[in-house]
Design an enzyme around this catalytic site. Structure first.
Site, PDB file in Angstrom:
ATOM      1  N   GLU B  62      18.388   0.932  -1.853  1.00  0.00           N
ATOM      2  CA  GLU B  62      18.016   2.394  -1.469  1.00  0.00           C
ATOM      3  C   GLU B  62      17.133   2.657  -0.878  1.00  0.00           C
ATOM      4  O   GLU B  62      17.248   3.023   0.201  1.00  0.00           O
ATOM      5  CB  GLU B  62      17.652   3.237  -2.783  1.00  0.00           C
ATOM      6  CG  GLU B  62      18.524   3.135  -3.986  1.00  0.00           C
ATOM      7  CD  GLU B  62      19.207   2.218  -4.799  1.00  0.00           C
ATOM      8  OE1 GLU B  62      18.458   1.596  -5.431  1.00  0.00           O
ATOM      9  OE2 GLU B  62      20.258   2.414  -5.583  1.00  0.00           O
ATOM     10  N   HIS B 131      20.116   6.902 -16.119  1.00  0.00           N
ATOM     11  CA  HIS B 131      20.896   7.337 -14.911  1.00  0.00           C
ATOM     12  C   HIS B 131      20.633   8.839 -14.958  1.00  0.00           C
ATOM     13  O   HIS B 131      21.828   8.946 -14.714  1.00  0.00           O
ATOM     14  CB  HIS B 131      22.246   6.402 -15.232  1.00  0.00           C
ATOM     15  CG  HIS B 131      22.520   5.431 -14.816  1.00  0.00           C
ATOM     16  ND1 HIS B 131      21.357   4.030 -15.765  1.00  0.00           N
ATOM     17  CD2 HIS B 131      23.107   4.701 -14.441  1.00  0.00           C
ATOM     18  CE1 HIS B 131      21.832   3.165 -14.778  1.00  0.00           C
ATOM     19  NE2 HIS B 131      22.778   3.292 -13.774  1.00  0.00           N
TER      20      HIS B 131
END
Lengths: 339, 326
Positions: B62, B131
């Site tokens: 990321e 998550h």
């Protein structure tokens, strides 16, 4: 790893030889004024000068298509925009936090930008700008342009995770980006062998299949030859390249670093001074009858006066008005106001 | 123009397609968005339609790919970065907060970052602690970013267009629980929803329920039940956190004299707390009761469905908070 190129007979015109010398002297005079500005309290924060490393920027930036190619670096960022044609008064004004600076006093020494000329800063997070540089190369490649991006970073940044991520994607996507690790042997006050498990930083590119070389950064003519060769290759092949440039900063990490002896000895510094790129160039110019000692002295004096003039003009710029604090948070709206 | 009934997921995709067709500079990058069609299938079909140049599968890094998108945006491209979940954007906080958000300011307006970072934010179904997080509060804390959290498919479609056209970095959060909700949408008209304007999802007179993203429908359900008990709720869909339309929120509170802020994010230190503070600061004289808050439990999201549902506010929590106001 490719072996460093052998020094070829110099092919530079006398005009170029004088130009490179002038530029190195100019950078040093400018940076010396920056140190003065800091010591006299006219600049605050953190300020990092390029003294000792001039040959690297001069060699590389003279080999670019200025106004077309992109350059990005970390916070030791005064020399690059000067070489790309930025206004030194506006640079100094920014370093002093003034209204006439490139960012109207919002950036300071660590955050200089001249986007119109292709200079994209000027960044303060070690390693953090390296993907941005790859992104500049991504942008030019996406548009089908033949620009090259020079992505400068220090030896400290060569350990950053995001740098490894960036190398992988630059290779994966064939980005025309040259990663230039300026190995000045110290990540702030931590010597290379205390921060890098493998001190041959040019090896960083090898796992990704990136052509990688370790090169000298103290001889401007050698730097220039290497830079031309590599920039031409990257422009033609549209792939990344990685170089480790061996140079040395004579000054402290930043202007606030008054404790250099905590991480290196005076003897070591004196030895490094023998590699001074400006003195080395002077020897070359004399030996090859390109310039006399008198001419060189005149040039040095010229830039001393020039730097005083730059400083005086920058100092005449006003401080920003308090009302400007909200400007440019967004391109199209103001942030919420007040404490 | 005829309308098409689209799910939230399809609405996001439809907007991306229209904007990619209109502007070559728009492209999408992220993890598994191309060949794999996107984890939540938002980008389904795009790789076949546009190919690898504009639908870019990235490595699972990321910070790196977000940074590349920021650099690309500085050259005038308009990247849409998909975070597989907004929880993963935590890795890219340095790129988003310390770089993207500050670039226009640090350059004195020389550089722009027309970047959209979008993806599912909040709990889905037993995705557990790493998550399921709501990140919008972290981003809405940051000057230089714009942050939106649409609650309907129509708003997702219209706000994504605004986000793509915006010259500033925009965080666009999609609660995974919303991907299946539907709206009738007029495609092909360039319909857009401006940032900084709340939507009055339901009019009422006794209490203002202020929410965004999936909590809007939770508030609507609570409002229906409360209506049966004679309490009339106004539901304000904030939808744009930064910029924030305090005018509509304050007007609603001035009308109802009571407010409950509802959000899925951890209750403490969240953007819902910020909204509550603003109401407290500006609407003190209008209030007949303290500002109520309903937030997610202050625990990492547990795996067990029983415990997970306990953490996410539901209509009963909202009803209890309204009743507590007296």
């Amino acid at each position: 790893m490719a072996s460093p190129a052998k020094m070829k007979p110099n092919q530079e015109s006398p005009a170029n030889l004088e130009l490179f010398y002038r530029q190195m002297v100019q950078i040093r005079a400018f940076e010396t004024r920056c140190n003065t500005v800091y010591r006299t309290g006219k600049a605050g924060g953190y300020l990092h000068v390029y003294i000792g490393m001039e040959a690297t920027a001069v060699g590389w930036l003279n080999s670019l298509k200025l106004g077309w190619d992109y350059v990005i670096t970390a916070y030791r960022d005064h020399a690059q925009p000067m070489l790309m044609g930025s206004d030194p008064v506006k640079l100094m004004a920014e370093i002093m936090g003034r209204k006439d600076g490139y960012s109207q006093g919002k950036g300071g020494s660590m955050h200089l930008y001249d986007i119109e000329k292709g200079f994209f800063g000027g960044w303060g997070i070690v390693g953090g700008h390296t993907p941005l540089g790859a992104g500049l190369a991504f942008g030019s490649k996406y548009k089908g342009e033949d620009r090259v991006t020079l992505n400068f970073l220090g030896d400290g940044a060569a350990n950053a995770g995001v740098f490894f991520e960036t190398l992988n994607m630059a290779a994966l996507w064939d980005l025309p980006c040259i990663f230039i690790i300026e190995n000045n042997e110290f990540a702030m006050g931590t010597r290379l062998e205390y921060h890098a498990a493998d001190t041959e930083l040019a090896k960083r590119g090898i796992p990704f299949g990136i052509k990688s070389e370790r090169l000298d950064g103290m001889d401007v003519l050698q730097v220039r030859q290497d830079a031309k060769r590599i920039i031409d290759w990257v422009r033609k092949n549209q792939k990344p390249y990685l170089v480790e440039i061996m140079n040395y900063r004579f000054s402290g990490h930043g202007a606030a670093d008054n404790d250099r002896q905590l991480y290196r000895t005076k003897e070591e510094e004196e030895e490094a001074q023998l590699r001074d790129p400006i003195a080395r160039m002077e020897k070359y110019l004399l030996k090859n009858n390109v310039m006399t000692e008198e001419k060189m002295e005149a040039i040095r004096e010229e830039y001393e006066e020039w730097a005083d003039d730059v400083l005086e003009k920058a100092d005449a710029s006003p401080h920003p008005d308090p009302s400007e604090v909200y400007d440019n948070v967004y391109s199209d709206m103001e942030p919420e106001k007040g404490h | 123009m005829p309308t098409t009934n689209l799910t939230y997921r399809e609405a996001v995709r439809a907007c991306i397609i229209e904007e990619m067709d209109a502007d070559q500079n728009v492209f999408v990058m992220g993890e598994d968005i191309g060949r794999y069609q996107g984890t939540f299938r938002v980008t389904q079909g795009l790789f076949d339609k546009y190919g690898p140049k504009r639908i870019i599968d990235t490595p699972i890094v990321e910070p790196g790919f977000t940074g590349i998108a920021i650099g690309a945006a500085m050259t005038g491209l308009r990247p849409i970065v998909e975070m597989m979940t907004m929880s993963f954007s935590i890795l890219a906080l340095d790129q988003i907060i310390n770089h993207a958000a500050k670039i226009h300011y640090m350059t004195g307006g020389q550089a722009k970052v027309p970047l959209v970072v979008r993806g599912p934010g909040g709990a889905a179904n037993q995705l557990s602690a790493q998550h399921s997080h709501s990140m919008e509060g972290w981003y809405a804390h940051t000057p230089g970013l714009k942050v939106v959290a649409p609650a309907t498919a129509e708003d997702a479609y219209g706000m994504l267009r605004t986000a793509i056209h915006d010259d500033n970095p925009v965080i666009f959060t999609e609660n995974p629980g919303l991907y299946g909700v539907k709206s009738d949408i007029e495609l092909g008209t360039g319909f857009s929803v401006p940032f900084g304007k709340c939507r009055v999802a339901r009019e009422g007179k006794d209490v203002s329920l202020i929410a965004y993203s999936r909590m809007v429908s939770v508030c609507e359900k609570a409002a229906e039940e409360l209506e049966a008990n004679g309490i009339s709720c106004e539901v304000i869909d904030v939808r744009s956190l930064l910029p924030l339309d305090t005018e509509t929120i304050f007007a609603s509170v001035a009308k109802t004299n009571r407010a409950v802020v509802v959000y899925e994010d951890w209750k403490s230190g969240s953007f819902g707390a910020e909204i509550a503070a603003r109401i407290g600061e500006e609407c003190f004289d209008d209030l007949d009761a303290p500002v109520g808050r309903v937030g997610g439990l202050n625990v990492p999201m547990p795996y067990s469905r029983v415990l997970e549902l306990q953490c996410i506010p539901n209509e009963n929590d909202v009803i209890a908070a309204v009743q507590k106001l007296g």
